[in-house]
Design a protein around this motif. Structure first.
Motif, PDB file in Angstrom:
ATOM      1  N   CYS A 163      -9.630 -10.795  -4.627  1.00  0.00           N
ATOM      2  CA  CYS A 163      -9.781 -10.444  -3.206  1.00  0.00           C
ATOM      3  C   CYS A 163     -10.290 -11.633  -2.401  1.00  0.00           C
ATOM      4  O   CYS A 163      -9.823 -11.899  -1.285  1.00  0.00           O
ATOM      5  CB  CYS A 163     -10.734  -9.258  -3.053  1.00  0.00           C
ATOM      6  N   GLY A 189       0.788  -1.234   0.000  1.00  0.00           N
ATOM      7  CA  GLY A 189       0.000   0.000   0.000  1.00  0.00           C
ATOM      8  C   GLY A 189       0.817   1.279   0.000  1.00  0.00           C
ATOM      9  O   GLY A 189       0.267   2.357  -0.242  1.00  0.00           O
ATOM     10  N   LYS A 208      -6.778  -4.937   6.393  1.00  0.00           N
ATOM     11  CA  LYS A 208      -7.759  -5.012   5.301  1.00  0.00           C
ATOM     12  C   LYS A 208      -7.168  -4.372   4.071  1.00  0.00           C
ATOM     13  O   LYS A 208      -6.255  -3.577   4.148  1.00  0.00           O
ATOM     14  CB  LYS A 208      -9.047  -4.296   5.707  1.00  0.00           C
ATOM     15  N   LEU A 209      -7.764  -4.706   2.930  1.00  0.00           N
ATOM     16  CA  LEU A 209      -7.314  -4.065   1.678  1.00  0.00           C
ATOM     17  C   LEU A 209      -7.938  -2.706   1.604  1.00  0.00           C
ATOM     18  O   LEU A 209      -9.128  -2.573   1.821  1.00  0.00           O
ATOM     19  CB  LEU A 209      -7.753  -4.917   0.486  1.00  0.00           C
ATOM     20  N   TYR A 264      -9.062 -11.265   1.408  1.00  0.00           N
ATOM     21  CA  TYR A 264      -9.183  -9.883   1.862  1.00  0.00           C
ATOM     22  C   TYR A 264     -10.607  -9.647   2.371  1.00  0.00           C
ATOM     23  O   TYR A 264     -11.569 -10.210   1.849  1.00  0.00           O
ATOM     24  CB  TYR A 264      -8.891  -8.906   0.725  1.00  0.00           C
ATOM     25  N   LEU A 288     -11.203   5.467   7.418  1.00  0.00           N
ATOM     26  CA  LEU A 288      -9.890   4.840   7.304  1.00  0.00           C
ATOM     27  C   LEU A 288      -8.991   5.082   8.515  1.00  0.00           C
ATOM     28  O   LEU A 288      -8.225   4.200   8.908  1.00  0.00           O
ATOM     29  CB  LEU A 288      -9.181   5.353   6.044  1.00  0.00           C
ATOM     30  N   CYS A 315      -4.001   1.620   3.161  1.00  0.00           N
ATOM     31  CA  CYS A 315      -4.478   0.286   2.830  1.00  0.00           C
ATOM     32  C   CYS A 315      -3.281  -0.652   2.857  1.00  0.00           C
ATOM     33  O   CYS A 315      -2.133  -0.207   2.797  1.00  0.00           O
ATOM     34  CB  CYS A 315      -5.154   0.258   1.459  1.00  0.00           C
ATOM     35  N   SER A 316      -3.552  -1.958   2.942  1.00  0.00           N
ATOM     36  CA  SER A 316      -2.433  -2.905   3.020  1.00  0.00           C
ATOM     37  C   SER A 316      -1.917  -3.292   1.644  1.00  0.00           C
ATOM     38  O   SER A 316      -0.734  -3.599   1.488  1.00  0.00           O
ATOM     39  CB  SER A 316      -2.866  -4.153   3.795  1.00  0.00           C
ATOM     40  N   ASN A 344      -8.521   0.383   9.325  1.00  0.00           N
ATOM     41  CA  ASN A 344      -8.586  -0.749   8.402  1.00  0.00           C
ATOM     42  C   ASN A 344      -7.309  -1.548   8.350  1.00  0.00           C
ATOM     43  O   ASN A 344      -6.932  -2.075   7.326  1.00  0.00           O
ATOM     44  CB  ASN A 344      -8.926  -0.249   6.983  1.00  0.00           C
TER      45      ASN A 344
END
Length: 342
Positions: free
Chosen positions: A56, A28, A341-342, A61, A270, A33-34, A338
């Motif tokens: 996903c 990310g 999480k994606l 994810y 987020l 995000c990851s 998050n």
């Protein structure tokens, strides 16, 4: 890519030419995000969304966020893109094998595209989609939570004091009098001008905007009629132009405020910035301050001035401490929502 940072750019370069499945997954970077899923640009929006959703689920994810794919440089129709994205999501949601992916987000910053996605969602909400109700309850909140267009307002002509001017024309003949009258009318008409401004945000004009229009009408030789979503301005040409610029400025301020609020809402999902309250429990900042703090961190600013309980504080973004002018110090914290999480 600029926001993601050089690490992601380097990673993409490393995977260049390895797009067999049409996608490449990188870290990310600087984004909240990851992982980032990169797509090869084409006009097959539905196929691309389906590929990402399947990936996903395969990678287990829990969430994924899409932009309005293809509406930028590809210049695809927002309505077409909305329908294709929703079709892909519906088909994916109907699969009984889905176990891991729980949340699908579509992020829209362009106000003009919101209607297209809203209509696409509405068509599916009104149709028989009983098997996917829970999925669409997750997705539609990102659209239905937006402020809906208020009920259409009646036309308003702002009160205006009219000063009458009487011309008495004398001449040697009726022909001369008629010619003089025609000349005066022509002279007046040359100085008269009207323009109509149409914008959906005029529907949201409240007391403050109406008071500002009334003040403009008092100060300038114009008549203003407010008939949302339109404003019609009539009068002396130079004053009409002046008032028109002022109305456009009003609309721009409302649009900027709406865009900022929308961005703050998305960011609040987020990451959350908090300050230590009086009972030793951390309290969340309001959404706009939350966005300002996050923007300052991303820009690597060392300090930011904020308000905590109506008092001014100087936040040190390195030590995560806020100081007021009386020497009081409050600890603050940044909590990503998050992680994982994606």
């Amino acid at each position: 890519m600029d926001a993601a940072g050089s690490q992601v750019v380097d990673e993409c370069a490393q995977y260049a030419g390895q797009f067999q499945s049409g996608i490449v997954i990188t870290q990310g970077g600087n984004l909240l995000c990851s992982k980032i899923i990169h797509l090869i640009s084409n006009n097959q929006v539905k196929s691309q969304v389906s590929t990402v959703l399947d990936e996903c689920e395969k990678m287990m994810y829990k969430s994924v966020a899409f932009p309005a794919i293809g509406t930028g440089k590809a210049r695809q129709s927002p309505a077409k893109v909305a329908d294709e994205m929703m079709d892909a999501i519906v088909e994916f949601a109907r699969k009984k094998s889905v176990q891991h992916l729980q949340t699908i987000k579509i992020i829209i910053f362009q106000q003009n595209m919101f209607k297209d996605f809203y209509e696409s969602m509405k068509k599916r909400q009104d149709s028989d989609l009983s098997t996917t109700d829970s999925w669409f309850s997750m997705i539609k909140s990102f659209f239905w939570s937006k402020k809906q267009s208020p009920e259409k307002k009646k036309a308003i002509t702002l009160e205006k004091k009219v000063y009458l001017v009487t011309f008495q024309i004398c001449g040697e003949s009726q022909e001369n009098v008629d010619a003089a009258e025609s000349w005066i009318k022509n002279l007046i008409s040359k100085e008269q001008y009207d323009t109509t401004i149409t914008n959906e945000l005029i529907e949201s004009f409240g007391e403050r905007q109406i008071a500002a229009l009334a003040d403009l009408q008092r100060r300038k030789l114009v008549t203003i009629e407010l008939a949302p979503p339109q404003v019609t301005i009539s009068g002396i040409s130079r004053d009409v132009c002046f008032v028109s610029v002022e109305v456009h400025t009003m609309i721009k301020k409302m649009k900027d405020a709406e865009d900022e609020q929308s961005k703050a809402e998305v960011l609040y999902n987020l990451v959350e910035w908090r300050y230590l309250g009086s009972n030793d429990a951390f309290v969340a900042f309001d959404k706009l301050t939350n966005m300002q703090l996050e923007d300052a961190k991303i820009a690597k600013k060392p300090y930011l001035n904020v308000k905590i309980n109506t008092r001014n504080y100087h936040v040190d973004l390195n030590t995560l401490q806020a100081h007021d002018d009386q020497g009081k110090t409050i600890n603050i914290q940044r909590v990503p929502k998050n992680e994982g999480k994606l």
